[in-house]
Each structure stands twice: as C-alpha cells, then as structure tokens.
Write an enzyme that holds these catalytic residues in place. Sequence first.
Site, PDB file in Angstrom:
ATOM      1  N   HIS A  94      43.363 -17.105 -70.112  1.00 17.20           N
ATOM      2  CA  HIS A  94      42.065 -17.799 -70.106  1.00 17.20           C
ATOM      3  C   HIS A  94      41.376 -17.557 -71.454  1.00 17.20           C
ATOM      4  O   HIS A  94      41.949 -16.917 -72.351  1.00 17.20           O
ATOM      5  CB  HIS A  94      41.215 -17.341 -68.919  1.00 17.20           C
ATOM      6  CG  HIS A  94      41.044 -15.854 -68.805  1.00 17.20           C
ATOM      7  ND1 HIS A  94      40.413 -15.091 -69.763  1.00 17.20           N
ATOM      8  CD2 HIS A  94      41.447 -14.978 -67.838  1.00 17.20           C
ATOM      9  CE1 HIS A  94      40.404 -13.822 -69.393  1.00 17.20           C
ATOM     10  NE2 HIS A  94      41.043 -13.720 -68.237  1.00 17.20           N
TER      11      HIS A  94
ATOM     12  N   HIS B  26      41.484 -14.035 -72.974  1.00 16.58           N
ATOM     13  CA  HIS B  26      42.738 -13.705 -73.671  1.00 16.58           C
ATOM     14  C   HIS B  26      42.807 -14.434 -75.021  1.00 16.58           C
ATOM     15  O   HIS B  26      43.269 -13.875 -76.019  1.00 16.58           O
ATOM     16  CB  HIS B  26      43.957 -14.136 -72.840  1.00 16.58           C
ATOM     17  CG  HIS B  26      44.064 -13.477 -71.495  1.00 16.58           C
ATOM     18  ND1 HIS B  26      43.979 -14.173 -70.308  1.00 16.58           N
ATOM     19  CD2 HIS B  26      44.257 -12.184 -71.140  1.00 16.58           C
ATOM     20  CE1 HIS B  26      44.130 -13.342 -69.290  1.00 16.58           C
ATOM     21  NE2 HIS B  26      44.294 -12.127 -69.759  1.00 16.58           N
TER      22      HIS B  26
ATOM     23  N   GLN C 260      40.099   1.152 -69.686  1.00 15.87           N
ATOM     24  CA  GLN C 260      41.474   0.916 -70.151  1.00 15.87           C
ATOM     25  C   GLN C 260      41.528   0.978 -71.679  1.00 15.87           C
ATOM     26  O   GLN C 260      42.453   1.561 -72.261  1.00 15.87           O
ATOM     27  CB  GLN C 260      41.943  -0.454 -69.646  1.00 15.87           C
ATOM     28  CG  GLN C 260      43.233  -0.933 -70.283  1.00 15.87           C
ATOM     29  CD  GLN C 260      43.697  -2.248 -69.694  1.00 15.87           C
ATOM     30  OE1 GLN C 260      44.287  -2.276 -68.630  1.00 15.87           O
ATOM     31  NE2 GLN C 260      43.423  -3.348 -70.393  1.00 15.87           N
TER      32      GLN C 260
HETATM   33  P1  AMP Z   1      44.736  -8.848 -68.319  1.00 21.03           P
HETATM   34  O1  AMP Z   1      45.641 -10.025 -68.437  1.00 21.03           O
HETATM   35  O2  AMP Z   1      43.635  -9.040 -67.319  1.00 21.03           O
HETATM   36  O3  AMP Z   1      45.474  -7.549 -68.164  1.00 21.03           O
HETATM   37  O4  AMP Z   1      43.983  -8.736 -69.705  1.00 21.03           O
HETATM   38  C1  AMP Z   1      44.688  -8.665 -70.913  1.00 21.03           C
HETATM   39  C2  AMP Z   1      43.717  -8.315 -72.016  1.00 21.03           C
HETATM   40  O5  AMP Z   1      42.695  -9.305 -72.083  1.00 21.03           O
HETATM   41  C3  AMP Z   1      43.006  -6.967 -71.786  1.00 21.03           C
HETATM   42  O6  AMP Z   1      42.887  -6.309 -73.031  1.00 21.03           O
HETATM   43  C4  AMP Z   1      41.656  -7.393 -71.249  1.00 21.03           C
HETATM   44  O7  AMP Z   1      40.638  -6.451 -71.518  1.00 21.03           O
HETATM   45  C5  AMP Z   1      41.426  -8.678 -72.042  1.00 21.03           C
HETATM   46  N1  AMP Z   1      40.464  -9.535 -71.352  1.00 21.03           N
HETATM   47  C6  AMP Z   1      40.509  -9.954 -70.059  1.00 21.03           C
HETATM   48  N2  AMP Z   1      39.404 -10.679 -69.776  1.00 21.03           N
HETATM   49  C7  AMP Z   1      38.651 -10.714 -70.897  1.00 21.03           C
HETATM   50  C8  AMP Z   1      37.403 -11.304 -71.244  1.00 21.03           C
HETATM   51  N3  AMP Z   1      36.693 -12.007 -70.358  1.00 21.03           N
HETATM   52  N4  AMP Z   1      36.955 -11.148 -72.498  1.00 21.03           N
HETATM   53  C9  AMP Z   1      37.663 -10.424 -73.433  1.00 21.03           C
HETATM   54  N5  AMP Z   1      38.850  -9.848 -73.153  1.00 21.03           N
HETATM   55  C10 AMP Z   1      39.335  -9.985 -71.915  1.00 21.03           C
END
Ligand code: AMP
Length: 275
Positions: free
Chosen positions: A33, A36, A151
């Site tokens: 999204h 990412h 994290q």
């Molecule tokens: P995930 O796929 O949820 O494991 O996230 C992958 C990376 O994207 C992680 O470093 C998350 O912190 C980052 N991330 C997820 N959602 C957001 C967001 N809304 N804004 C910025 N980074 C994000």
Amino acid sequence: MKVISSLDDAKSFINDHKSDETISLIPTMGNIHSGHLKLINSASSSSLKIVSIYVNELQFDDRNDYISYPRTLADDLSICEDNNVDLVFAPDNSVICKQLDSDKNDLPKFTSYMCGANRPGHFSGVFRIVKFLFKIIEPNYAYFGKKDFQQLLLVKYIASTYFPKLKIIDVDTVRDSNNIALSSRLSKVSRESLHQVKLIFQTLMIMKKKLLSGLEYNDVKESSLLDLEDNNISVEYLDLRSLETLKEQVNINHPCGIFIACYIDNIRLIDNIEI
Ligand code: AMP
C-alpha cells in the site's frame, strides 16, 4: 524487474551486484500500500532496490491472523514494477523455515513491553526474519516505517549489533485523508467501522495536545480510555513511553511518544504519535 523465490538465486543475484552497486532493502509482508510505497520511494533511485515479500509465520501469535493475512502477490509485483524496484525476493515458507530454525536470538529489554507483552513470540519472529534477510541480501540501507516503532527499534538493535555497516532509515507513517495509518490489516475492517478507526489517531492527537498544555498524564489517559471504550474500541495498551528505551513515562520531560494497540472488528491495529 526480477522476481526470485529461491535462496540460491537470491544469493547469486546479490553476488553479481554487491561490489559495484549500493543495495537498498525494503522488507514487507506484501499487500503493498502507499505506506510501503513511501519506503520504496525513499530509497535512492541510483541504488539497487530490493523489496522482500514474505508473510512471516513466526511473528504471528494468532494462527487465524496468519491464515487470513491479505496475500496479493500478483498486484504487489505490478506495483513494484511500476515503482522501479529491481528485485522482488518472495521466498516461500519452506525456503525460510530451514534457515531460521537454528538461529538463536537475544532480545533487548524493550521488546518485552507493549506488543512484546501481548504477542508471545512476536519479536523473536521479527528478529529471526530480519537477521536472515540482512545476512542474505547484505544491504547498505534498509527502510522501515515508524508506524511499527517498537519493531523499528529492534531492527536498529539488530543492525548495530550484527551489521554495523548497515544504515537503517526510518520513514514517517503514511496516513489517509482521515489520518488513519495505512496498514494491510485495514482491508479486513468493515466500512461501517472505519469511523472508529479514525478515532485512534484523533485520540493520540488530543492526548498530545492535553499533555503539552500541562494536564496530568494519568487523567489524560483515563479519559481517553473511557472515550475509546465508549466507542466500542477494545484497547490493549495506551501508553506514554520513552522514544529511546520504551520505558513507561508519567510526564513529557524526555523525548517520548504515545503508543496504542487496539481491536476494532476483532482486527488488531497499532499507531503512535511523537510528542
Ligand atoms: P508490513 O508489510 O506491515 O510488515 O510492513 C513493512 C514495512 O512497511 C514496515 O517497515 C512497516 O513499518 C512499514 N509500514 C507499514 N505501514 C506503514 C505506513 N502506514 N507508513 C509507513 N510505513 C509503513
């Protein structure tokens, strides 16, 4: 754009490029999204951009959450392609499991708070996959979101302990027009409940304003908890914590933030605001 699922292919791709290119890694669990995308687009276009897509079973404490996690690989690949990603590393479970089993981990104290206290094994799972990815991909830069602040601190700990040359870049949380922090789990929340989701960040902003105006932390927290519960939001934690140690604070004398985890429609959502 290359798509690789085998470990050997990933290793040989890295070997072919690491001597003359800077490597930027953006680890994700897919369902790409705009949050990412901000990470992907924060990486220098002159570097070799590698996105990993892997739903890491080890970091799920709830089997149903793991099974129902949104998996949208075909869409993810086309978004990556449109955003100048050079390699998507999308290993399957069997590739990773064999690698992670023997890996021991030493988790710093701060992983026992908040999500760590409520999701047994979660940060151990994060530790193992992140260390594995850093070892295989050997990135110069890796990008992580501040939405998952706890994290992010763990990732910085892993980098400084085991990969001192690696630079971790933190990226601000991307929000929609209602200030809702974008998250893959949002797609599981019903449309009717989105007005509740809006209250998460609204509450954090109100708390920040009250604390900055000098109100007592315990009073501020108490009234916010009541408001959230009145709106059928089940709060797992709502804490004022140090941005460095994540220890709980009772005032804003040191750099700190407010951190929340809550359930709406049985979906667990997290957010935070820095003060
Ligand atoms: P995930 O796929 O949820 O494991 O996230 C992958 C990376 O994207 C992680 O470093 C998350 O912190 C980052 N991330 C997820 N959602 C957001 C967001 N809304 N804004 C910025 N980074 C994000």
